[in-house]
Design a protein around this motif. Structure first.
Motif, short mmCIF file in Angstrom:
data_model
loop_
_atom_site.label_atom_id
_atom_site.label_comp_id
_atom_site.label_asym_id
_atom_site.label_seq_id
_atom_site.Cartn_x
_atom_site.Cartn_y
_atom_site.Cartn_z
N ALA A 66 44.02 31.09 44.75
CA ALA A 66 44.00 31.18 43.28
C ALA A 66 43.43 32.52 42.83
O ALA A 66 43.98 33.16 41.93
N LEU A 67 42.36 32.98 43.47
CA LEU A 67 41.78 34.26 43.07
C LEU A 67 42.73 35.41 43.38
O LEU A 67 42.87 36.34 42.58
N GLN A 68 43.43 35.33 44.51
CA GLN A 68 44.45 36.34 44.83
C GLN A 68 45.51 36.38 43.73
O GLN A 68 45.90 37.46 43.27
N ALA A 69 45.98 35.21 43.30
CA ALA A 69 47.00 35.12 42.26
C ALA A 69 46.48 35.68 40.93
O ALA A 69 47.20 36.37 40.21
N ILE A 70 45.22 35.41 40.62
CA ILE A 70 44.61 35.92 39.39
C ILE A 70 44.51 37.45 39.44
O ILE A 70 44.84 38.13 38.47
N ARG A 71 44.09 37.99 40.57
CA ARG A 71 44.01 39.46 40.70
C ARG A 71 45.40 40.09 40.59
O ARG A 71 45.56 41.17 40.00
N GLU A 72 46.42 39.42 41.12
CA GLU A 72 47.80 39.92 40.98
C GLU A 72 48.25 39.88 39.52
O GLU A 72 48.93 40.80 39.05
N LEU A 73 47.87 38.83 38.79
CA LEU A 73 48.21 38.75 37.36
C LEU A 73 47.54 39.88 36.59
O LEU A 73 48.13 40.47 35.69
N GLU A 74 46.29 40.18 36.95
CA GLU A 74 45.59 41.29 36.28
C GLU A 74 46.31 42.60 36.54
O GLU A 74 46.50 43.40 35.61
N ASP A 75 46.74 42.84 37.78
CA ASP A 75 47.48 44.07 38.10
C ASP A 75 48.79 44.12 37.32
O ASP A 75 49.12 45.14 36.72
N ASN A 77 49.59 42.70 34.59
CA ASN A 77 49.37 42.84 33.16
C ASN A 77 48.56 44.08 32.81
O ASN A 77 48.12 44.24 31.67
N LYS A 78 48.36 44.95 33.82
CA LYS A 78 47.67 46.23 33.63
C LYS A 78 46.30 46.08 32.98
O LYS A 78 45.95 46.84 32.05
N VAL A 79 45.53 45.12 33.47
CA VAL A 79 44.15 44.96 33.00
C VAL A 79 43.39 46.19 33.49
O VAL A 79 43.42 46.52 34.68
N PRO A 80 42.71 46.91 32.57
CA PRO A 80 42.02 48.15 32.97
C PRO A 80 40.93 47.90 34.01
O PRO A 80 40.27 46.86 34.00
N ILE A 81 40.73 48.88 34.88
CA ILE A 81 39.67 48.81 35.88
C ILE A 81 38.34 48.64 35.15
O ILE A 81 38.07 49.33 34.17
N GLY A 82 37.55 47.70 35.63
CA GLY A 82 36.27 47.42 35.01
C GLY A 82 36.34 46.30 33.98
O GLY A 82 35.32 45.78 33.55
N LYS A 83 37.55 45.93 33.58
CA LYS A 83 37.74 44.86 32.59
C LYS A 83 38.24 43.57 33.24
O LYS A 83 38.54 42.60 32.56
N GLU A 84 38.33 43.57 34.59
CA GLU A 84 38.80 42.39 35.30
C GLU A 84 37.81 41.25 35.12
O GLU A 84 36.62 41.48 34.87
#
Length: 132
Positions: A66-75, A77-84
């Motif tokens: 689940a955390l892997q999938a969430i980190r992929e969603l952040e990538d 959706n271009k979530v800025p570094i530090g805003k994850e």
């Protein structure tokens, strides 16, 4: 601030929600798949979570996946570094393999062992710099 609790054990969900709700608006999910969907919807609604407390061992989809999938969603959706989202993994296991995997594969920010307690939760929040 918003928090997502992803935990298959109802008692742990209740304890986490009670403690976290003092500082966060809390939602909860019973498994990793449901948690990923809730995270995805929050991102799409432009109301992302600031914090996730997630159990490593769960049915349907485990916390690692689940955390892997969430980190992929952040990538994606271009979530800025530090805003994850800050991710705190919880487990009843004292298994260093799972803990190591949570930090390196899943990019967890902190880890606590069960049983959860106010002190452990507050220490984790300090570790991820969401409280002083």
């Amino acid at each position: 601030m918003r928090a997502l609790i992803v935990e298959d054990d109802m008692a742990s969900r209740i304890i986490l929600a009670k403690i976290l709700s003092e500082q966060f608006e809390c939602d909860s999910a019973e498994n990793g798949l449901q948690g990923v969907e809730m995270f995805k919807n929050a991102l799409q609604d432009q109301e992302p979570y600031d914090l996730i407390f997630m159990d490593i061992m769960m049915p349907v989809m485990d916390g690692q996946s689940a955390l892997q999938a969430i980190r992929e969603l952040e990538d994606k959706n271009k979530v800025p570094i530090g805003k994850e989202v800050k991710a705190v993994m919880t487990t009843a296991l004292s298994d260093t393999k799972n803990v190591t995997e949570a930090f390196f594969s899943g990019q967890a920010d902190a880890y606590i062992s069960k049983p959860v307690s106010r002190e452990k939760i507050l220490n984790a929040l300090k570790e991820v710099r969401l409280v002083e």
